[in-house]
Motif scaffolding. Sequence first.
Motif, PDB file in Angstrom:
ATOM      1  N   ALA A  24      37.470  41.940  27.668  1.00 15.53           N
ATOM      2  CA  ALA A  24      38.038  41.740  29.002  1.00 15.53           C
ATOM      3  C   ALA A  24      39.151  40.705  28.969  1.00 15.53           C
ATOM      4  N   GLU A  25      40.170  40.890  29.823  1.00 20.58           N
ATOM      5  CA  GLU A  25      41.255  39.916  29.910  1.00 20.58           C
ATOM      6  C   GLU A  25      40.767  38.565  30.437  1.00 20.58           C
ATOM      7  N   GLY A  26      39.692  38.582  31.194  1.00 21.50           N
ATOM      8  CA  GLY A  26      39.047  37.355  31.644  1.00 21.50           C
ATOM      9  C   GLY A  26      37.561  37.618  31.809  1.00 21.50           C
ATOM     10  N   SER A  27      36.716  36.704  31.378  1.00 17.64           N
ATOM     11  CA  SER A  27      35.269  36.940  31.436  1.00 17.64           C
ATOM     12  C   SER A  27      34.531  35.632  31.670  1.00 17.64           C
ATOM     13  N   ALA A  28      33.517  35.692  32.546  1.00 21.65           N
ATOM     14  CA  ALA A  28      32.707  34.502  32.836  1.00 21.65           C
ATOM     15  C   ALA A  28      31.287  34.924  33.179  1.00 21.65           C
ATOM     16  N   VAL A  43      42.984  44.015  33.635  1.00 20.23           N
ATOM     17  CA  VAL A  43      44.353  44.113  34.123  1.00 20.23           C
ATOM     18  C   VAL A  43      44.912  45.500  33.822  1.00 20.23           C
ATOM     19  N   GLU A  44      45.497  46.133  34.840  1.00 20.20           N
ATOM     20  CA  GLU A  44      46.137  47.444  34.680  1.00 20.20           C
ATOM     21  C   GLU A  44      47.549  47.381  35.238  1.00 20.20           C
ATOM     22  N   ASP A  45      48.465  48.078  34.593  1.00 19.45           N
ATOM     23  CA  ASP A  45      49.865  48.069  35.020  1.00 19.45           C
ATOM     24  C   ASP A  45      50.120  49.166  36.050  1.00 19.45           C
ATOM     25  N   ARG A  46      49.412  49.095  37.137  1.00 22.04           N
ATOM     26  CA  ARG A  46      49.608  50.020  38.260  1.00 22.04           C
ATOM     27  C   ARG A  46      49.000  49.376  39.495  1.00 22.04           C
ATOM     28  N   GLY A  56      51.399  42.843  43.473  1.00 15.75           N
ATOM     29  CA  GLY A  56      50.199  43.263  42.771  1.00 15.75           C
ATOM     30  C   GLY A  56      49.015  43.389  43.710  1.00 15.75           C
ATOM     31  N   TRP A  57      47.831  43.583  43.123  1.00 15.38           N
ATOM     32  CA  TRP A  57      46.620  43.779  43.903  1.00 15.38           C
ATOM     33  C   TRP A  57      45.428  43.239  43.121  1.00 15.38           C
ATOM     34  N   VAL A  58      44.461  42.717  43.839  1.00 15.93           N
ATOM     35  CA  VAL A  58      43.201  42.250  43.258  1.00 15.93           C
ATOM     36  C   VAL A  58      42.068  42.930  44.011  1.00 15.93           C
ATOM     37  N   THR A  59      41.146  43.513  43.279  1.00  9.61           N
ATOM     38  CA  THR A  59      40.005  44.178  43.894  1.00  9.61           C
ATOM     39  C   THR A  59      38.747  43.836  43.102  1.00  9.61           C
ATOM     40  N   ALA A  60      37.593  44.221  43.619  1.00  6.54           N
ATOM     41  CA  ALA A  60      36.331  43.870  42.966  1.00  6.54           C
ATOM     42  C   ALA A  60      35.326  45.009  43.085  1.00  6.54           C
ATOM     43  N   GLY A 107      53.111  40.578  40.280  1.00  6.54           N
ATOM     44  CA  GLY A 107      53.898  41.751  39.934  1.00  6.54           C
ATOM     45  C   GLY A 107      53.099  43.033  40.135  1.00  6.54           C
ATOM     46  N   GLU A 108      53.674  44.143  39.777  1.00  2.00           N
ATOM     47  CA  GLU A 108      53.059  45.448  40.045  1.00  2.00           C
ATOM     48  C   GLU A 108      51.955  45.763  39.030  1.00  2.00           C
ATOM     49  N   ARG A 109      50.863  45.065  39.180  1.00  3.76           N
ATOM     50  CA  ARG A 109      49.680  45.294  38.345  1.00  3.76           C
ATOM     51  C   ARG A 109      48.436  45.009  39.181  1.00  3.76           C
ATOM     52  N   THR A 110      47.323  45.586  38.796  1.00  3.33           N
ATOM     53  CA  THR A 110      46.044  45.412  39.488  1.00  3.33           C
ATOM     54  C   THR A 110      45.072  44.682  38.587  1.00  3.33           C
ATOM     55  N   ILE A 111      44.383  43.699  39.150  1.00  2.00           N
ATOM     56  CA  ILE A 111      43.279  43.040  38.432  1.00  2.00           C
ATOM     57  C   ILE A 111      41.987  43.412  39.147  1.00  2.00           C
TER      58      ILE A 111
END
Length: 239
Positions: A24-28, A43-46, A56-60, A107-111
């Motif tokens: 994972a790009e980030g993990s805890a 992280v995805e480039d869309r 960009g966008w952040v979702t869970a 930027g135009e990416r989704t986490i």
Amino acid sequence: MRADGRKYDESRPVEITTGFIKFAEGSALIRCGDTVVLCNASVEDRVPPHVRPGCGWVTAEYSMLPRANRERSRRDVDKLKLSGRSAEIQRLIGRSLRAAVDMRRLGERTITIDCDVLQGDGGTRTASVTGGFVALALACRGLLEQGLVKAMPIRHYVAGISAGIVDNVPMLDLQYSEDSRAMVDLNCVMNEQGGIIELQGTGEGRAFTAREQQELVALCAQGNARLIQLEKNILGEIL
């Protein structure tokens, strides 16, 4: 004193282990007492169609493993069969974590933050917010270090904790034995400035007054301040 020896205004011991998952790009992995949640950031480039150009966008997503609780629960197989509780919680996590991010800097990416409860003993949604923030911040730091963003997308530290009224006594950070008999239950997400991002209060056994709500929010402010200091100790001054 409470069943586990804590004072009424005392939160459970919290431990956050970063880099728990290799890919994972980030993990805890966050432990709040006996509640354990694994949070991974991908992280995805869309971005979804509704997102403005250049942002960009952040979702869970949130799920409890079948034996996270005292009895086995059914596994959430897909989003169409997601339980109402899980759907509500993952929306709360997503909203809370979006408040931490400057979407133009991202930027135009989704986490996507995946929060999987390995063991539940109360406060799983707020633990997911706190652990999810650490995973999110690590992913954003990785983007910055790789030169994929020009500035750190994180604009606020974010943490969440619960409080409630049990036997007419306000208490911070309820464990399951308290939460299951709470008259009032309140979840509170805040930033490092003490600003409220999410506030969910429910009269489970009775209605509660505005003064009682303020008392519970004050307890949560103390708990969230300690959690954000822990985040700073782990992540450093990222803002």
